[in-house]
Motif scaffolding. Structure first.
Motif, PDB file in Angstrom:
ATOM      1  N   ALA A 179       0.824  -1.208   0.000  1.00 40.19           N
ATOM      2  CA  ALA A 179       0.000   0.000   0.000  1.00 40.19           C
ATOM      3  C   ALA A 179       0.855   1.254   0.000  1.00 40.19           C
ATOM      4  CB  ALA A 179      -0.934  -0.007   1.213  1.00 40.19           C
ATOM      5  N   SER A 180       1.977   1.216   0.717  1.00 41.68           N
ATOM      6  CA  SER A 180       2.860   2.373   0.794  1.00 41.68           C
ATOM      7  C   SER A 180       3.528   2.649  -0.543  1.00 41.68           C
ATOM      8  CB  SER A 180       3.923   2.152   1.867  1.00 41.68           C
ATOM      9  OG  SER A 180       4.817   3.234   1.927  1.00 41.68           O
ATOM     10  N   VAL A 181       3.979   1.593  -1.230  1.00 43.17           N
ATOM     11  CA  VAL A 181       4.650   1.767  -2.523  1.00 43.17           C
ATOM     12  C   VAL A 181       3.703   2.366  -3.550  1.00 43.17           C
ATOM     13  CG1 VAL A 181       5.627   0.534  -4.486  1.00 43.17           C
ATOM     14  CG2 VAL A 181       6.387  -0.017  -2.167  1.00 43.17           C
ATOM     15  N   ILE A 182       2.457   1.874  -3.580  1.00 45.40           N
ATOM     16  CA  ILE A 182       1.474   2.397  -4.534  1.00 45.40           C
ATOM     17  C   ILE A 182       1.215   3.871  -4.267  1.00 45.40           C
ATOM     18  CG2 ILE A 182      -0.947   2.278  -5.257  1.00 45.40           C
ATOM     19  CD1 ILE A 182      -0.815  -0.738  -4.724  1.00 45.40           C
ATOM     20  N   ASN A 183       1.044   4.209  -2.994  1.00 44.80           N
ATOM     21  CA  ASN A 183       0.770   5.599  -2.637  1.00 44.80           C
ATOM     22  C   ASN A 183       1.973   6.489  -2.910  1.00 44.80           C
ATOM     23  OD1 ASN A 183      -0.950   7.664  -1.027  1.00 44.80           O
ATOM     24  ND2 ASN A 183       1.015   7.685   0.033  1.00 44.80           N
ATOM     25  N   MET A 218      -0.586   7.745   5.538  1.00 48.01           N
ATOM     26  CA  MET A 218      -1.390   7.247   6.639  1.00 48.01           C
ATOM     27  C   MET A 218      -2.856   7.069   6.259  1.00 48.01           C
ATOM     28  SD  MET A 218       0.392   6.330   9.070  1.00 48.01           S
ATOM     29  CE  MET A 218       1.499   5.780   7.773  1.00 48.01           C
ATOM     30  N   LEU A 219      -3.358   7.927   5.380  1.00 47.99           N
ATOM     31  CA  LEU A 219      -4.715   7.736   4.893  1.00 47.99           C
ATOM     32  C   LEU A 219      -4.828   6.442   4.097  1.00 47.99           C
ATOM     33  CD1 LEU A 219      -5.617  11.396   3.854  1.00 47.99           C
ATOM     34  CD2 LEU A 219      -6.691  10.046   5.664  1.00 47.99           C
ATOM     35  N   ALA A 220      -3.753   6.118   3.360  1.00 49.70           N
ATOM     36  CA  ALA A 220      -3.752   4.880   2.577  1.00 49.70           C
ATOM     37  C   ALA A 220      -3.608   3.647   3.465  1.00 49.70           C
ATOM     38  CB  ALA A 220      -2.616   4.923   1.554  1.00 49.70           C
ATOM     39  N   LEU A 221      -2.942   3.806   4.619  1.00 49.12           N
ATOM     40  CA  LEU A 221      -2.625   2.657   5.457  1.00 49.12           C
ATOM     41  C   LEU A 221      -3.565   2.482   6.654  1.00 49.12           C
ATOM     42  CD1 LEU A 221       1.284   2.933   5.676  1.00 49.12           C
ATOM     43  CD2 LEU A 221      -0.090   1.641   4.045  1.00 49.12           C
ATOM     44  N   GLY A 240      -6.093  19.530   6.170  1.00 44.96           N
ATOM     45  CA  GLY A 240      -5.977  18.342   5.345  1.00 44.96           C
ATOM     46  C   GLY A 240      -7.080  17.349   5.583  1.00 44.96           C
ATOM     47  N   PRO A 241      -7.096  16.283   4.799  1.00 49.84           N
ATOM     48  CA  PRO A 241      -8.161  15.302   4.878  1.00 49.84           C
ATOM     49  C   PRO A 241      -8.214  14.547   6.194  1.00 49.84           C
ATOM     50  CG  PRO A 241      -6.394  14.535   3.428  1.00 49.84           C
ATOM     51  CD  PRO A 241      -6.129  15.957   3.729  1.00 49.84           C
ATOM     52  N   PHE A 268     -10.772   9.617  11.126  1.00 46.83           N
ATOM     53  CA  PHE A 268      -9.705   9.769  10.153  1.00 46.83           C
ATOM     54  C   PHE A 268      -8.518  10.541  10.728  1.00 46.83           C
ATOM     55  CE2 PHE A 268     -13.543   9.451   7.430  1.00 46.83           C
ATOM     56  CZ  PHE A 268     -13.234   8.254   6.839  1.00 46.83           C
ATOM     57  N   ALA A 269      -8.598  10.894  12.005  1.00 48.89           N
ATOM     58  CA  ALA A 269      -7.496  11.643  12.622  1.00 48.89           C
ATOM     59  C   ALA A 269      -6.406  10.673  13.026  1.00 48.89           C
ATOM     60  CB  ALA A 269      -7.993  12.432  13.823  1.00 48.89           C
ATOM     61  N   VAL A 270      -5.685  10.171  12.038  1.00 48.15           N
ATOM     62  CA  VAL A 270      -4.705   9.121  12.276  1.00 48.15           C
ATOM     63  C   VAL A 270      -3.313   9.717  12.382  1.00 48.15           C
ATOM     64  CG1 VAL A 270      -3.782   6.938  11.453  1.00 48.15           C
ATOM     65  CG2 VAL A 270      -6.122   7.590  10.891  1.00 48.15           C
TER      66      VAL A 270
END
Length: 541
Positions: free
Chosen positions: A336-340, A371-374, A529-530, A537-539
């Protein structure tokens, strides 16, 4: 650990707001006397703060009760230049102190205190440093809370046992026999045959027989390097508002701050280390025994400690709980990190034409996007970590490593054997929670505070308070590759610190991981930000 130079020091720094009457230069002597009188009262209350250690390098060391404690040997007052960036200077000072061993002689207790002040600061920073033979993180928390209690107490006179001129505290004979029995003498630690055999086999079996799955969990990417001790160190603060957002998100996802930090730290390691370096991880969390001690007391101990507040007793009363971050999870994080990252890299290249790889880890937008992706991978693991801790607490003292100590005849030999094996843990987290540093409202009775009383009524500027706390531990040569510590002052910032052995973990890795956590903390402070859309979503990372 101290005697083998595998660890040097632990410390808890608290910023005490000083009453206005003690701030003038001409009141400095009075300030010193007031603080040292409070410290002397703490020593009289807590026996382990006034014992030495006999046979530090032997198989059977023992505590020795002392007749007196010389504060000139343990307490240093230092005034710093107010023209420099004090907080930066404080962080550098903490790092230097972490590399100075806390001595544990027979003739003096194994702790020291550095008290810092700056011109027109309105506060003093009290840094309490200790060795783990005498105390633990909760002991340090108790020390500072007791300090505040005595400073704001009704009895501000100098204790008769303390001479402020010689700075010597004489221990009365009546206090020289009040040392609590050892933890094993107080509590029962039942262990099952299966747990015992499995643990002993895992500890002592030859390296060639280690199962493949177990080897993959070990932190071989951070080799054990005894002989050259040097700790690296970083810390950062998270605002009270941001902290509340994080705690809300943790509750939504049925985890805790400790569980979230474990997941985030290992996700960050997965992104920074290659598959060849680490395919999976094992982390650990420090657990405080005190809440469990009362129900585990044996019959003899129940009579001995009937009037003792075990929750606020100083000593080394802790254990650890392991957490596994398996190969499947690590692979998913990396994918997931590589794609993002590839998507973000293409965007940055089109905008900036050039961007170095390390800049991605420092880029606020990059870390936020990652972090949003993960987050769909991070929250479930954070919940699992909390489950590991709940299980340990539910089981109490049953099937814990403390129950196996009776099989170890020489702990120094055991530690030396561990130095011959790969490092077992990647990240260890120690969270001592919130320090109640608020000054009581009532001037007449600090135990019966007046809620909602105004400053004009209570004289708040005449009271001491704790506005800031920082918990720091030096690296362990044989322990986890990185150690993370958390503490917050009530209604104040949460401070997160991270330490690692200089020649075992690169500065890019250790500093990058800590910096990544700080970047998202900055995002949370700004509320941009998002990630600020909703609590779930406050990660942070």
């Amino acid at each position: 650990m101290l005697s083998l130079d595998l660890y040097r020091s632990s410390m808890l720094t608290c910023r005490f707001a000083v009453p206005a009457t003690l701030l003038p230069v001409e009141s400095y002597t009075k300030l010193q006397q007031t603080v040292e009188s409070a410290i002397s009262r703490i020593l009289l209350e807590h026996p382990l703060l006034r014992v030495g250690l006999r046979g530090e390098h032997s198989r059977m060391p023992a505590f020795v009760e002392l007749d007196a404690v010389d504060f000139s040997r343990h307490i240093e007052w230092r005034h710093l230049d107010g023209g420099k960036d004090y907080d930066i200077e404080l962080e550098a000072l903490i790092k230097r102190r972490l590399n100075i061993k806390v001595e544990q002689p027979e003739t003096a207790p194994a702790w020291r205190i550095l008290i810092l002040s700056i011109e027109s600061g309105g506060f003093i920073d009290i840094i309490w440093e200790w060795g783990h033979s005498h105390a633990d993180g909760i002991s340090a928390k108790t020390f500072h809370e007791d300090m505040l209690r005595h400073l704001n107490g009704n009895n501000n006179s100098v204790p008769e046992e303390f001479n402020p001129e010689t700075r010597i505290l004489t221990i009365p004979l009546a206090r020289q026999r009040d040392l609590l029995p050892s933890l094993h003498s107080l509590c029962d630690f039942p262990v099952g045959i299966g747990f015992t055999l499995a643990t002993l086999w895992n500890e002592f079996k030859p390296a060639v027989l280690q199962a493949k799955s177990k080897v993959e969990l070990r932190a071989a990417w951070a080799p054990l390097r005894p002989g050259h001790y040097a700790s690296e160190y970083r810390h950062f603060g998270i605002s009270h508002i941001a902290l509340q957002n994080i705690i809300t998100a943790c509750r939504v996802h049925r985890t805790t701050l400790t569980g979230l930090l474990q997941a985030l730290a290992h996700a960050s390691l997965a992104c920074r280390l290659s598959d060849e370096q680490a395919r999976a991880f094992r982390g650990s969390t420090i657990v405080n025994w005190r809440p469990l001690m009362r129900r585990a007391l044996n019959e003899k101990a129940k009579a001995e400690v009937r009037d003792v507040d075990l929750v606020r007793t100083m000593g080394n009363y802790m254990t650890t709980v392991d957490h596994v971050f398996d190969e499947e999870w690590v692979t998913k994080i990396r994918t997931a990190s590589v794609i993002n990252d590839s998507s973000h890299r293409a965007l940055k290249h089109s905008e900036d034409k050039r961007c170095e790889p390390e800049e991605y880890f420092k880029d606020q937008e990059m870390v936020e996007r990652r972090m949003l992706a993960l987050q769909s991978l991070i929250w479930p693991v954070a919940k699992t970590v909390r489950g590991d801790l709940v299980k340990r607490l539910d089981e109490g003292t049953k099937n814990d490593q403390m129950g196996l100590m009776k099989f170890i005849s020489d702990f120094r030999a055991l530690l030396k054997e561990r130095l011959e094996k790969p490092r077992s843990h990647s990240v260890a987290v120690s969270n001592i929670g919130v320090i109640d540093g608020k000054a009581p409202s009532s001037l007449s009775d600090i135990k019966n505070s007046v809620e909602g009383a105004s400053d004009a009524f209570t004289g708040a500027n005449s009271r001491w308070s704790i506005d800031k706390s920082i918990f720091s531990i030096s690296s362990e040569v044989h322990g986890a590759a990185l150690g993370a510590c958390l503490v917050a002052a009530k209604d104040g910032e949460l401070y997160v610190s991270c330490g690692w052995q200089e020649n075992a973990v690169s500065t890019d890795l250790g500093g990058g991981l800590t910096g990544g956590l700080g970047v998202v903390a900055k995002v949370l402070r700004t509320g941009s930000g998002p990630m600020s859309i909703a609590p779930r979503f406050a990660v942070p990372i």
